[in-house]
Design an enzyme around this catalytic site. Sequence first.
Site, PDB file in Angstrom:
ATOM      1  N   CYS A 248       0.860  -1.193   0.000  1.00 40.20           N
ATOM      2  CA  CYS A 248       0.000   0.000   0.000  1.00 40.20           C
ATOM      3  C   CYS A 248       0.887   1.231   0.000  1.00 40.20           C
ATOM      4  O   CYS A 248       1.962   1.234  -0.601  1.00 40.20           O
ATOM      5  CB  CYS A 248      -0.941  -0.028   1.199  1.00 40.20           C
ATOM      6  SG  CYS A 248      -0.106  -0.037   2.809  1.00 40.20           S
ATOM      7  N   GLY A 249       0.466   2.282   0.672  1.00 39.20           N
ATOM      8  CA  GLY A 249       1.281   3.489   0.733  1.00 39.20           C
ATOM      9  C   GLY A 249       2.405   3.397   1.740  1.00 39.20           C
ATOM     10  O   GLY A 249       3.548   3.760   1.455  1.00 39.20           O
TER      11      GLY A 249
END
Length: 292
Positions: A248-249
């Site tokens: 993800c981030g």
Amino acid sequence: MAVSKESDLLQINDVLISAEWLRSNLGAPNLRVIDASTFMPGSPRNGKQEWATKRIPGAVYFDFDKEIVDKSSPVPHTLPSPEYFQECVSKLGIDNTDALVVYDSVGIFSAPRVWWMFRIMGHQSVAVLDGGLPAWESIGGPLDTQIPAEPEFSTYKASFQPERVIDKSALLAGIESSLLNVIDVRPSDRFNGSVTEPRPGVRSGHMPNAKNLPFGQLLENGKFKDKAQLQESLKSVLSTDLPNVSSCGSGVTACILTLASEFALNVPVMVYDGSWTEWGSDISLPVVSDSD
């Protein structure tokens, strides 16, 4: 069944439990509740301050952003060493025999990260409260608004499970050899590279051959979708032949997919802890975007 009893101790066998279940079991002697609330950079909200003001009774605050973290890492909330994890968890009064319920004040956002942290440290009896604090409040669950009491220290021992996490060098090798299946749960515009990344110095785009399943597609009204819906979404991106990796981030919402996969399919999914913040910041690593 979400729970079994051995020697009068609760043992949570599911990865998700309901607010109703928690209300029924809240007084169990070895049940511990953990507030894992945290927010995106720039948010005016503060998880620890909100916990100190309003929480599920007995909940301790688990700060994986600033405290229970590898403070030497340049990447946000990097997984700490097992030794430091067990030191911090001992200070929270959590024991290896405790049944843990983790929640956050959004519904489902950061709680799966703490669930994953405990699982990677060998704790089996841990689940996420589906719907988090909003679900608890919606059924009239009691709230504690007094000044939090200091927990009594315990002696927690971690048992690190390396198969639940992957670093960038192993991930790069797996991508180059086509021996890993990567699922990126960021929103599609970030995955495609059509928008600028929120963190300075991080390139836009995604890893070569990665698939995209935005984590929001696994949720509905602050809870996980039902198993049938999750299975349909997950089977479109998970591999049955290769090890699966969630990214993800910055390693938080990747854990939503990991929990969903375990809940709906009983399929393990590794988490790339550094996620796009680390990968996109390293110019030696390959990046693909729709404009390429």
